[in-house]
Design a protein around this motif. Structure first.
Motif, PDB file in Angstrom:
ATOM      1  N   LEU A 180     -27.275 -23.338  50.310  1.00 33.00           N
ATOM      2  CA  LEU A 180     -27.332 -22.562  49.076  1.00 33.00           C
ATOM      3  C   LEU A 180     -28.637 -21.795  48.896  1.00 33.00           C
ATOM      4  CD1 LEU A 180     -25.729 -25.088  46.564  1.00 33.00           C
ATOM      5  CD2 LEU A 180     -24.682 -23.060  47.561  1.00 33.00           C
ATOM      6  N   GLU A 181     -29.714 -22.304  49.456  1.00 31.25           N
ATOM      7  CA  GLU A 181     -31.033 -21.709  49.221  1.00 31.25           C
ATOM      8  C   GLU A 181     -31.129 -20.222  49.556  1.00 31.25           C
ATOM      9  OE1 GLU A 181     -34.831 -23.849  49.617  1.00 31.25           O
ATOM     10  OE2 GLU A 181     -33.553 -25.498  50.311  1.00 31.25           O
ATOM     11  N   PRO A 182     -30.576 -19.735  50.666  1.00 31.36           N
ATOM     12  CA  PRO A 182     -30.687 -18.292  50.923  1.00 31.36           C
ATOM     13  C   PRO A 182     -30.083 -17.455  49.784  1.00 31.36           C
ATOM     14  CG  PRO A 182     -29.974 -19.430  52.905  1.00 31.36           C
ATOM     15  CD  PRO A 182     -29.940 -20.437  51.783  1.00 31.36           C
ATOM     16  N   GLY A 183     -28.977 -17.873  49.240  1.00 31.08           N
ATOM     17  CA  GLY A 183     -28.369 -17.152  48.127  1.00 31.08           C
ATOM     18  C   GLY A 183     -29.199 -17.236  46.865  1.00 31.08           C
ATOM     19  N   LEU A 184     -29.806 -18.387  46.639  1.00 29.46           N
ATOM     20  CA  LEU A 184     -30.631 -18.550  45.454  1.00 29.46           C
ATOM     21  C   LEU A 184     -31.901 -17.705  45.530  1.00 29.46           C
ATOM     22  CD1 LEU A 184     -30.267 -22.405  44.982  1.00 29.46           C
ATOM     23  CD2 LEU A 184     -29.256 -20.610  43.568  1.00 29.46           C
ATOM     24  N   ARG A 185     -32.355 -17.421  46.726  1.00 33.01           N
ATOM     25  CA  ARG A 185     -33.585 -16.633  46.914  1.00 33.01           C
ATOM     26  C   ARG A 185     -33.303 -15.131  47.052  1.00 33.01           C
ATOM     27  NH1 ARG A 185     -37.377 -20.408  47.463  1.00 33.01           N
ATOM     28  NH2 ARG A 185     -36.889 -22.350  48.485  1.00 33.01           N
ATOM     29  N   SER A 186     -32.027 -14.747  47.103  1.00 31.89           N
ATOM     30  CA  SER A 186     -31.652 -13.346  47.277  1.00 31.89           C
ATOM     31  C   SER A 186     -31.877 -12.549  46.002  1.00 31.89           C
ATOM     32  CB  SER A 186     -30.172 -13.241  47.658  1.00 31.89           C
ATOM     33  OG  SER A 186     -29.937 -13.876  48.881  1.00 31.89           O
ATOM     34  N   GLU A 187     -32.079 -11.259  46.198  1.00 33.11           N
ATOM     35  CA  GLU A 187     -32.212 -10.341  45.071  1.00 33.11           C
ATOM     36  C   GLU A 187     -30.844 -10.167  44.421  1.00 33.11           C
ATOM     37  OE1 GLU A 187     -35.019  -8.925  43.913  1.00 33.11           O
ATOM     38  OE2 GLU A 187     -36.131 -10.069  45.417  1.00 33.11           O
ATOM     39  N   GLU A 188     -30.841  -9.982  43.128  1.00 28.68           N
ATOM     40  CA  GLU A 188     -29.587  -9.816  42.394  1.00 28.68           C
ATOM     41  C   GLU A 188     -28.795  -8.610  42.899  1.00 28.68           C
ATOM     42  OE1 GLU A 188     -28.001  -9.639  37.824  1.00 28.68           O
ATOM     43  OE2 GLU A 188     -29.977 -10.472  38.235  1.00 28.68           O
ATOM     44  N   SER A 189     -29.480  -7.609  43.390  1.00 28.32           N
ATOM     45  CA  SER A 189     -28.816  -6.398  43.882  1.00 28.32           C
ATOM     46  C   SER A 189     -27.956  -6.671  45.123  1.00 28.32           C
ATOM     47  CB  SER A 189     -29.848  -5.324  44.200  1.00 28.32           C
ATOM     48  OG  SER A 189     -30.704  -5.761  45.238  1.00 28.32           O
ATOM     49  N   GLU A 190     -28.158  -7.802  45.784  1.00 32.12           N
ATOM     50  CA  GLU A 190     -27.387  -8.145  46.978  1.00 32.12           C
ATOM     51  C   GLU A 190     -26.021  -8.747  46.649  1.00 32.12           C
ATOM     52  OE1 GLU A 190     -29.520 -10.001  50.267  1.00 32.12           O
ATOM     53  OE2 GLU A 190     -31.373  -9.699  49.124  1.00 32.12           O
ATOM     54  N   PHE A 191     -25.775  -9.045  45.380  1.00 35.97           N
ATOM     55  CA  PHE A 191     -24.522  -9.648  44.969  1.00 35.97           C
ATOM     56  C   PHE A 191     -23.571  -8.586  44.457  1.00 35.97           C
ATOM     57  CE2 PHE A 191     -27.673 -12.994  44.662  1.00 35.97           C
ATOM     58  CZ  PHE A 191     -27.017 -14.064  45.238  1.00 35.97           C
ATOM     59  N   ARG A 192     -22.286  -8.886  44.535  1.00 34.80           N
ATOM     60  CA  ARG A 192     -21.302  -8.001  43.935  1.00 34.80           C
ATOM     61  C   ARG A 192     -20.283  -8.854  43.191  1.00 34.80           C
ATOM     62  NH1 ARG A 192     -16.392  -7.276  46.875  1.00 34.80           N
ATOM     63  NH2 ARG A 192     -16.438  -8.392  48.846  1.00 34.80           N
ATOM     64  N   ALA A 193     -19.774  -8.300  42.117  1.00 36.60           N
ATOM     65  CA  ALA A 193     -18.800  -9.019  41.287  1.00 36.60           C
ATOM     66  C   ALA A 193     -17.442  -9.008  41.977  1.00 36.60           C
ATOM     67  CB  ALA A 193     -18.699  -8.368  39.922  1.00 36.60           C
ATOM     68  N   VAL A 194     -16.761 -10.124  41.921  1.00 37.71           N
ATOM     69  CA  VAL A 194     -15.387 -10.221  42.427  1.00 37.71           C
ATOM     70  C   VAL A 194     -14.545 -10.934  41.388  1.00 37.71           C
ATOM     71  CG1 VAL A 194     -16.008 -10.222  44.886  1.00 37.71           C
ATOM     72  CG2 VAL A 194     -15.840 -12.377  43.666  1.00 37.71           C
ATOM     73  N   SER A 195     -13.285 -10.594  41.366  1.00 37.10           N
ATOM     74  CA  SER A 195     -12.365 -11.244  40.438  1.00 37.10           C
ATOM     75  C   SER A 195     -11.683 -12.411  41.148  1.00 37.10           C
ATOM     76  CB  SER A 195     -11.301 -10.254  39.967  1.00 37.10           C
ATOM     77  OG  SER A 195     -10.456  -9.906  41.058  1.00 37.10           O
ATOM     78  N   ALA A 196     -11.003 -13.207  40.368  1.00 40.19           N
ATOM     79  CA  ALA A 196     -10.233 -14.310  40.954  1.00 40.19           C
ATOM     80  C   ALA A 196      -9.180 -13.744  41.903  1.00 40.19           C
ATOM     81  CB  ALA A 196      -9.585 -15.135  39.852  1.00 40.19           C
ATOM     82  N   GLN A 197      -8.583 -12.630  41.532  1.00 39.83           N
ATOM     83  CA  GLN A 197      -7.575 -11.996  42.389  1.00 39.83           C
ATOM     84  C   GLN A 197      -8.182 -11.555  43.718  1.00 39.83           C
ATOM     85  OE1 GLN A 197      -4.346 -12.042  41.695  1.00 39.83           O
ATOM     86  NE2 GLN A 197      -3.994 -11.255  43.741  1.00 39.83           N
ATOM     87  N   ASP A 198      -9.415 -11.041  43.688  1.00 42.78           N
ATOM     88  CA  ASP A 198     -10.109 -10.667  44.934  1.00 42.78           C
ATOM     89  C   ASP A 198     -10.234 -11.873  45.857  1.00 42.78           C
ATOM     90  OD1 ASP A 198     -10.543  -8.042  44.018  1.00 42.78           O
ATOM     91  OD2 ASP A 198     -12.515  -8.557  43.181  1.00 42.78           O
ATOM     92  N   VAL A 199     -10.602 -12.994  45.306  1.00 37.73           N
ATOM     93  CA  VAL A 199     -10.787 -14.212  46.098  1.00 37.73           C
ATOM     94  C   VAL A 199      -9.451 -14.695  46.642  1.00 37.73           C
ATOM     95  CG1 VAL A 199     -11.542 -16.625  46.027  1.00 37.73           C
ATOM     96  CG2 VAL A 199     -12.867 -14.868  44.830  1.00 37.73           C
ATOM     97  N   ILE A 200      -8.421 -14.658  45.806  1.00 39.83           N
ATOM     98  CA  ILE A 200      -7.088 -15.096  46.246  1.00 39.83           C
ATOM     99  C   ILE A 200      -6.608 -14.221  47.396  1.00 39.83           C
ATOM    100  CG2 ILE A 200      -4.664 -15.247  45.547  1.00 39.83           C
ATOM    101  CD1 ILE A 200      -5.762 -16.056  42.723  1.00 39.83           C
ATOM    102  N   GLN A 201      -6.739 -12.900  47.249  1.00 37.85           N
ATOM    103  CA  GLN A 201      -6.302 -11.987  48.308  1.00 37.85           C
ATOM    104  C   GLN A 201      -7.101 -12.196  49.588  1.00 37.85           C
ATOM    105  OE1 GLN A 201      -6.567  -8.148  46.446  1.00 37.85           O
ATOM    106  NE2 GLN A 201      -4.446  -8.250  45.700  1.00 37.85           N
ATOM    107  N   ARG A 202      -8.394 -12.413  49.453  1.00 40.62           N
ATOM    108  CA  ARG A 202      -9.234 -12.637  50.630  1.00 40.62           C
ATOM    109  C   ARG A 202      -8.813 -13.886  51.380  1.00 40.62           C
ATOM    110  NH1 ARG A 202     -14.945 -14.417  49.159  1.00 40.62           N
ATOM    111  NH2 ARG A 202     -13.850 -16.379  49.078  1.00 40.62           N
ATOM    112  N   ASN A 203      -8.403 -14.896  50.627  1.00 38.82           N
ATOM    113  CA  ASN A 203      -8.104 -16.179  51.250  1.00 38.82           C
ATOM    114  C   ASN A 203      -6.632 -16.368  51.639  1.00 38.82           C
ATOM    115  OD1 ASN A 203     -10.769 -17.091  51.149  1.00 38.82           O
ATOM    116  ND2 ASN A 203     -10.524 -17.704  49.019  1.00 38.82           N
ATOM    117  N   GLN A 204      -5.790 -15.432  51.295  1.00 41.44           N
ATOM    118  CA  GLN A 204      -4.382 -15.561  51.689  1.00 41.44           C
ATOM    119  C   GLN A 204      -4.296 -15.499  53.205  1.00 41.44           C
ATOM    120  OE1 GLN A 204      -2.387 -12.518  49.357  1.00 41.44           O
ATOM    121  NE2 GLN A 204      -1.638 -14.080  47.952  1.00 41.44           N
ATOM    122  N   GLY A 205      -3.503 -16.369  53.737  1.00 41.84           N
ATOM    123  CA  GLY A 205      -3.350 -16.397  55.182  1.00 41.84           C
ATOM    124  C   GLY A 205      -4.300 -17.351  55.881  1.00 41.84           C
TER     125      GLY A 205
END
Length: 65
Positions: free
Chosen positions: A37-62
């Motif tokens: 987890l530490e690399p993410g905690l130390r990352s700049e906020e600009s490196e993150f992007r918002a995703v919806s629950a639907q985005d996660v579901i679609q990414r993980n289908q299959g």
């Protein structure tokens, strides 16, 4: 009242007890999780992007568990 003459040893002194091994395992799991987890905690906020629950579901289908 008579003094307690039992040979009771506090659990904290039992280094080989199941509780002690369980705590050691928990500490190892926690350290591994922190290292992941530490690399993410130390990352700049600009490196993150918002995703919806639907985005996660679609990414993980299959994917299989």
């Amino acid at each position: 009242m008579a003094a307690d003459k039992s040979n009771h040893v506090p659990a904290s002194e039992h280094t080989g007890s199941p509780v002690r091994r369980d705590l050691q395992g928990s500490n190892e799991v926690w350290e591994r999780l922190k290292s992941q987890l530490e690399p993410g905690l130390r990352s700049e906020e600009s490196e993150f992007r918002a995703v919806s629950a639907q985005d996660v579901i679609q990414r993980n289908q299959g994917r299989s568990l």
